[in-house]
Design an enzyme around this catalytic site. Structure first.
Site, PDB file in Angstrom:
ATOM      1  NE  ARG A  51      -1.136   4.458   9.317  1.00 36.30           N
ATOM      2  CZ  ARG A  51      -0.169   5.142   8.663  1.00 36.30           C
ATOM      3  NH1 ARG A  51       0.809   5.167   9.214  1.00 36.30           N
ATOM      4  NH2 ARG A  51      -0.288   5.559   7.488  1.00 36.30           N
ATOM      5  CB  ALA A  53      -0.050  -0.221   1.210  1.00 34.43           C
ATOM      6  NE  ARG A  94      -6.383  -1.578   7.666  1.00 28.50           N
ATOM      7  CZ  ARG A  94      -5.787  -0.665   7.506  1.00 28.50           C
ATOM      8  NH1 ARG A  94      -4.527  -0.318   7.833  1.00 28.50           N
ATOM      9  NH2 ARG A  94      -6.696   0.619   7.047  1.00 28.50           N
ATOM     10  CD  GLN A 204      -4.852   7.263   9.669  1.00 33.32           C
ATOM     11  OE1 GLN A 204      -5.923   8.222   9.764  1.00 33.32           O
ATOM     12  NE2 GLN A 204      -5.505   5.951   9.283  1.00 33.32           N
ATOM     13  CG  ASP A 245      -3.801   2.199   1.202  1.00 36.55           C
ATOM     14  OD1 ASP A 245      -4.038   3.414   1.237  1.00 36.55           O
ATOM     15  OD2 ASP A 245      -3.313   1.678   2.261  1.00 36.55           O
TER      16      ASP A 245
HETATM   17  C1  LIG Z   1       2.484   4.346   1.898  1.00 32.88           C
HETATM   18  S1  LIG Z   1       0.812   3.544   1.997  1.00 32.88           S
HETATM   19  C2  LIG Z   1       0.146   4.815   3.174  1.00 32.88           C
HETATM   20  C3  LIG Z   1      -1.176   4.652   2.997  1.00 32.88           C
HETATM   21  O1  LIG Z   1      -1.745   3.688   4.085  1.00 32.88           O
HETATM   22  C4  LIG Z   1      -2.753   4.425   4.737  1.00 32.88           C
HETATM   23  O2  LIG Z   1      -3.819   3.768   5.286  1.00 32.88           O
HETATM   24  P1  LIG Z   1      -3.989   3.222   6.685  1.00 32.88           P
HETATM   25  O3  LIG Z   1      -3.312   4.417   7.493  1.00 32.88           O
HETATM   26  O4  LIG Z   1      -5.408   2.997   7.032  1.00 32.88           O
HETATM   27  O5  LIG Z   1      -3.158   2.006   6.787  1.00 32.88           O
HETATM   28  C5  LIG Z   1      -3.425   5.454   3.864  1.00 32.88           C
HETATM   29  O6  LIG Z   1      -4.186   5.121   2.966  1.00 32.88           O
HETATM   30  C6  LIG Z   1      -2.077   6.124   3.561  1.00 32.88           C
HETATM   31  O7  LIG Z   1      -1.939   6.967   2.144  1.00 32.88           O
END
Ligand SMILES: CSC[C@H]1O[C@H](OP(=O)(O)O)[C@H](O)[C@@H]1O
Length: 356
Positions: A51, A53, A94, A204, A245
Site C-alpha cells: 500500500r 501510492a 484501487r 497505518q 495519493d
Molecule cells: C507515500 S503515499 C502514502 C499514502 O498512501 C496511504 O494510503 P493507503 O495506506 O490506503 O495506501 C495514505 O494515504 C498515505 O498518506
C-alpha cells in the site's frame, strides 16, 4: 538503521517473482508474500498487503512483468496485447493513488513502442522499466527528505511534527515521503518528536509509522486521531507533514481519510501543514480535487477491524478511504524537485510541467 526487509523486491530475471512484505500483518508478524502471477499482486494491492501510492505503482509495474511471463513463447503482438490486458486489470485494483495508473502508463508505453523484437526481448524491456520506476522512486524519496529538511532547517531541536497514516518506506520504493523528511531531520541531529495519528480504520499510523520510527530510534508518540486537536492546542506540534495519493493541478490533495480534518486543525492553530509527495503523485489531467476518485472500502474494516466487533450487526457504515485537502490549507508541497509554497496551478505547472 534502515528497514531490514524491503517493502517489495523483484527476485530473478524475466521469469522471476515479486516478493512483498505483507503490511496487513505488521507489526505483529513479519511475513512475505511471493507473487508468481498478476492476480496475487492485484489482491495484495486491494487488501493493502502492499500500500501507499508509490509502492502501489511499483508493485503494479512488476505485476506487468509477471503477466508477461505467460506470453514469453508467443510473438511480439500477442505479448503486446497481454501487456495491455494486464495494465487494464491492474488499474482496477484501487482508484485513488494516481501512481498506479502513472506506472502502468509507462509499462504500456514500453510495450506499445516495441518493434522488431521478440516477446522475450520485450519482457526484458518491461522488467528494466519496472526496475527503473523502482530505482527512480528511491531517489525521489531521498530528495524529498533533503528538500523537506532544508525547509524545516530553522525548526528548533526537538520540534514536534505530527503525521497521519503511513508515508514511510512501507509506502514507497525508498525511504518514504513524509517520513523521509523526518528521517533526514533526525540524521541532521534535529531530534524531531513525532506525533503519530493512529489513522482509523486500518491503523497505518499505529501499526506502520510507529514501527518504522522505532526501528530508527526516532522519538514518537501514538495518539488517537481524535486527540490531534488537543495536542496541537497544548503547543506540542510545530509542523504537520503527510503524504498524498493524488494531487490536482490546483494543489488540492487526496490523502488518507482524516487528513483534511488535520489540515483544518493545523490552520486553526497556526501550524504549517505540508504534504510530501513525488511529482509522480501529481495528476496534471485534473483541475481540482473534485475530480479525484475516492475509494470506498468495506464497512467491515470499521466494525470488524483487527478481530473485534465494534458496532451492532447490520449497522450502516460509510468508509471512504481518502479525503481531499483544499490547496488553500496546504502551506507547501515538498517534492523531489523542490517546494511548491502556497500551491497554485501556475506554481505547480512551473515545477511539474504542463499537461500537454
Ligand atoms: C507515500 S503515499 C502514502 C499514502 O498512501 C496511504 O494510503 P493507503 O495506506 O490506503 O495506501 C495514505 O494515504 C498515505 O498518506
Amino acid at each position: 538503521m534502515t528497514q531490514q526487509i524491503p517493502t517489495l523486491q523483484w527476485q530473478g530475471d524475466i521469469e522471476g517473482v515479486l516478493v512483498l512484505l505483507d503490511q496487513k500483518l505488521l507489526p505483529a508478524k513479519t511475513e512475505l508474500i511471493v507473487c508468481n502471477d498478476v492476480d496475487q499482486v492485484w489482491i495484495a494491492i486491494q487488501e493493502l498487503s502492499v500500500r501507499g501510492a508509490p509502492a502501489i505503482g511499483i508493485a503494479a509495474a512488476y505485476a506487468v512483468c509477471l503477466g508477461a511471463q505467460v506470453a514469453l513463447d508467443t510473438e511480439l503482438q500477442p505479448m503486446q496485447q497481454r501487456v495491455g490486458q494486464v495494465c487494464d486489470y491492474l488499474a482496477e485494483s484501487r482508484p485513488t493513488a494516481v501512481n498506479l495508473t502513472w506506472a502502468l502508463a509507462r509499462m504500456r508505453q514500453v510495450a506499445d513502442q516495441a518493434t522488431d523484437c521478440g516477446p522475450r526481448e520485450l519482457a526484458q524491456a518491461l522488467l528494466s522499466e519496472a526496475q527503473a520506476i523502482h530505482a527512480e522512486d528511491a531517489e525521489m524519496c531521498k530528495s524529498i527528505g533533503r528538500h523537506g529538511a532544508d525547509l524545516l532547517a530553522e525548526f528548533p531541536v526537538g520540534a514536534g511534527v505530527l503525521t497521519h497514516c503511513n508515508a514511510g518506506a512501507l509506502a514507497t520504493g525508498g525511504q518514504g515521503t513524509a517520513l523521509s523528511v523526518i528521517f533526514e531531520l533526525a540524521e541532521r541531529g534535529k531530534q524531531p518528536r513525532v506525533w503519530v495519528d493512529e489513522t482509523r480504520p486500518l491503523l497505518q499510523g499505529a501499526r506502520l509509522t510507529t514501527w518504522e520510527l522505532m526501528q530508527r530510534e526516532i522519538e514518537c508518540t501514538l495518539i488517537c486521531d481524535s486527540a490531534a486537536a488537543h495536542v496541537m492546542a497544548a503547543g506540542q506540534i510545530q509542523a504537520v507533514i503527510t503524504g498524498a495519493d493524488r494531487i490536482a493541478v490546483n494543489g488540492d490533495a487526496a490523502n488518507k481519510i482524516g487528513t483534511y480534518g488535520v489540515a483544518l486543525l493545523a490552520r486553526s492553530h497556526g501550524i504549517p501543514f505540508y504534504i510530501a509527495a513525488p511529482t509522480s503523485t501529481f495528476d496534471m489531467a485534473i483541475a481540482t480535487g473534485n475530480e479525484i476518485p475516492i475509494e470506498q472500502r468495506s464497512g467491515q474494516e470499521v466494525v470488524q477491524g483487527f478481530g473485534s466487533t465494534t458496532a451492532p450487526a447490520g449497522v450502516a457504515v460509510y468508509n471512504p478511504a481518502f479525503d481531499v485537502t483544499p490547496a488553500e490549507l496546504i502551506t507547501g508541497i515538498i517534492t523531489e524537485r523542490g517546494i511548491v509554497a502556497t500551491p497554485t496551478r501556475d506554481r505547480i505547472e512551473a515545477l511539474v510541467g504542463r499537461n500537454e
